[in-house]
Design a protein around this motif. Sequence first.
Motif, mmCIF file in Angstrom:
data_model
loop_
_atom_site.group_PDB
_atom_site.id
_atom_site.type_symbol
_atom_site.label_atom_id
_atom_site.label_comp_id
_atom_site.label_asym_id
_atom_site.label_seq_id
_atom_site.Cartn_x
_atom_site.Cartn_y
_atom_site.Cartn_z
ATOM 1 N N HIS A 101 27.836 42.781 -38.172
ATOM 2 C CA HIS A 101 28.919 41.909 -38.502
ATOM 3 C C HIS A 101 28.957 40.786 -39.725
ATOM 4 O O HIS A 101 29.344 40.339 -39.853
ATOM 5 C CB HIS A 101 29.448 41.441 -37.142
ATOM 6 C CG HIS A 101 29.159 40.464 -36.187
ATOM 7 N ND1 HIS A 101 27.780 40.547 -35.919
ATOM 8 C CD2 HIS A 101 28.858 39.787 -36.151
ATOM 9 C CE1 HIS A 101 27.197 39.694 -35.339
ATOM 10 N NE2 HIS A 101 27.934 38.657 -35.591
ATOM 11 N N GLU B 32 41.716 48.437 -29.565
ATOM 12 C CA GLU B 32 41.172 49.267 -30.051
ATOM 13 C C GLU B 32 40.465 48.436 -31.840
ATOM 14 O O GLU B 32 39.006 48.281 -31.337
ATOM 15 C CB GLU B 32 41.844 50.389 -29.736
ATOM 16 C CG GLU B 32 40.386 51.431 -29.803
ATOM 17 C CD GLU B 32 39.351 51.252 -29.408
ATOM 18 O OE1 GLU B 32 37.780 52.475 -30.214
ATOM 19 O OE2 GLU B 32 39.454 50.779 -28.426
ATOM 20 N N PRO B 33 41.469 48.335 -32.050
ATOM 21 C CA PRO B 33 40.074 47.634 -33.534
ATOM 22 C C PRO B 33 39.442 46.858 -32.808
ATOM 23 O O PRO B 33 38.330 46.784 -33.196
ATOM 24 C CB PRO B 33 41.369 47.143 -34.701
ATOM 25 C CG PRO B 33 42.513 47.644 -34.132
ATOM 26 C CD PRO B 33 42.584 48.052 -32.711
ATOM 27 N N LEU B 34 39.534 45.952 -32.081
ATOM 28 C CA LEU B 34 38.767 44.820 -31.616
ATOM 29 C C LEU B 34 37.365 45.479 -31.374
ATOM 30 O O LEU B 34 36.572 45.082 -31.242
ATOM 31 C CB LEU B 34 39.599 43.607 -31.258
ATOM 32 C CG LEU B 34 38.465 42.556 -30.308
ATOM 33 C CD1 LEU B 34 37.545 42.024 -31.550
ATOM 34 C CD2 LEU B 34 38.945 41.965 -29.261
ATOM 35 N N ARG C 181 36.815 48.577 -30.588
ATOM 36 C CA ARG C 181 35.753 49.001 -31.494
ATOM 37 C C ARG C 181 34.558 48.701 -31.769
ATOM 38 O O ARG C 181 33.486 49.543 -32.708
ATOM 39 C CB ARG C 181 36.293 50.705 -32.855
ATOM 40 C CG ARG C 181 36.113 50.888 -33.231
ATOM 41 C CD ARG C 181 37.064 51.685 -34.390
ATOM 42 N NE ARG C 181 36.146 52.837 -34.673
ATOM 43 C CZ ARG C 181 36.173 52.922 -36.093
ATOM 44 N NH1 ARG C 181 36.054 51.579 -36.810
ATOM 45 N NH2 ARG C 181 35.563 54.071 -36.518
ATOM 46 N N GLU C 182 34.860 47.759 -32.954
ATOM 47 C CA GLU C 182 34.116 46.891 -34.205
ATOM 48 C C GLU C 182 33.315 45.999 -32.726
ATOM 49 O O GLU C 182 31.606 46.443 -32.899
ATOM 50 C CB GLU C 182 34.935 45.724 -34.610
ATOM 51 C CG GLU C 182 34.117 45.054 -35.292
ATOM 52 C CD GLU C 182 33.317 46.057 -36.345
ATOM 53 O OE1 GLU C 182 32.599 45.228 -36.900
ATOM 54 O OE2 GLU C 182 34.031 46.760 -36.972
ATOM 55 N N GLN D 169 38.486 38.652 -36.615
ATOM 56 C CA GLN D 169 40.476 39.226 -36.747
ATOM 57 C C GLN D 169 41.027 37.822 -35.940
ATOM 58 O O GLN D 169 42.203 38.986 -36.316
ATOM 59 C CB GLN D 169 39.955 40.235 -35.920
ATOM 60 C CG GLN D 169 38.873 41.668 -36.056
ATOM 61 C CD GLN D 169 38.973 42.678 -35.531
ATOM 62 O OE1 GLN D 169 39.836 42.405 -34.884
ATOM 63 N NE2 GLN D 169 38.220 43.743 -35.493
#
Length: 448
Positions: free
Chosen positions: A94, A180-182, A184-185, A239
């Motif tokens: 990341h 889920e975007p958070l 999953r990352e 994010q």
Amino acid sequence: MLSIDRLRELIAEGSIDTVVLAFTDMQGRLQGKYIHGEFFVQDVLSHGAEGCNYLLAVDTEMNTVDGYAMTSWESGYGDMVFDLDLETIRRLPHVPGTAMIQCDLKLVDGSPLQVSPRTILKQQADRAARLGWQALSGTELEFVVYNNSYEEAWTARYLDLVPANQYNVDYSILGSARVEPLLREIRNATYAAGLTPESAKGECNLGQHEIAFKYDDVLSTADNHSVYKTIAKEIAAQQHKAITFMAKPNEREGNSCHIHLSLRGADGELVFWDEQTGQRTALYDHFIAGILTTMREFTLFYAPNINSYKRFQKGSFAPTAVAWGIDNRTCSIRLVGQGQSARLENRLPGGDANPYLAIAAMLAGGLYGIEHELELEPMMLGNAYASGAPTVPGTLQEARDLFAASAIAREVFGDDVVAHYTNYADVELAAFNAAITDWELRRGFERH
């Protein structure tokens, strides 16, 4: 995980230009330095790096404080050595072009810094190894997600933050999908960094979620735990969100850190389970008894902050009773699994626990139970909250006093460790007792 040869290659070709040297401090945070890749290869790799020894003698706010034997103004706040553990090299996907290496801390004469959390855990793992066992563990760590940046949360004094979910999303697929975007990352980044994430799920508090990781040897588990918390916070910040692992961020359910632990033989053979009888072994029972016997005295290593004790509420799935049961979530020690999966779950630590210290306390207590062949008390049946069983300390002050007076703690950790972490508790207690809280202002500003 990367080998040192592979890291050299990646630096030479320009894929990696930064190497983070990191260690975990008393508060469970990663601290260290960002090193330019070429300088790392040419200079740091051969002899490590240095940092001020005050880093293991500060409070949460990074203030220099009195009372630690290893540091003082009189001694001049000298250096300690960052000793690179080249088994821990990992990419941080990341962060562009960056790798991390975790370090042990040593004195300038090369001897281990005994009060370092990683050293404390390594000594207990070595103690188990000398007895012929390897210790395996896994952590389940909860956190709360807010749709505010860390900067916004700070400016708002952490009041009126917007949780990522507006209702209880325990096991809810829809609730997890909202964040889920958070999630999953975080899962993908930690996997690429050498961890093995198993699953993510919603929890009870508003915006609360949990990510669990596959078990490993105790040192790798603690290393990975510290890396995961840092990665998760950094990705949340990217994010424009904030997540907290503090034990009790509000009046709803707190954040737990359930720790699973088992012993295996040096070659992986079962020592907690008798396959012929299909029952626990006597060694397993002694191990459980040792953890229970030392639980109150070692609670400081499970619950290290003022806020930690706000989580221990009856009927909250956070334990209050020093008791064990088979698949009983009202007990502090819950036994799960059979055969290869036989293990105990310590439900006492919160999300704010330092993983090295918490796992070291479990391992030290369990080994003490084996060495002294402690008898396991009867299993708890029913609701442990209403059982009348002995309870864990209710405040940091009580935990501090029990730890400071513990002959077992001095036997298994050493006087220097007991003195160091007793002073840690004293510093936190003094800071809290001097603070004016919003609770006091709301109740007393007009009405007193």
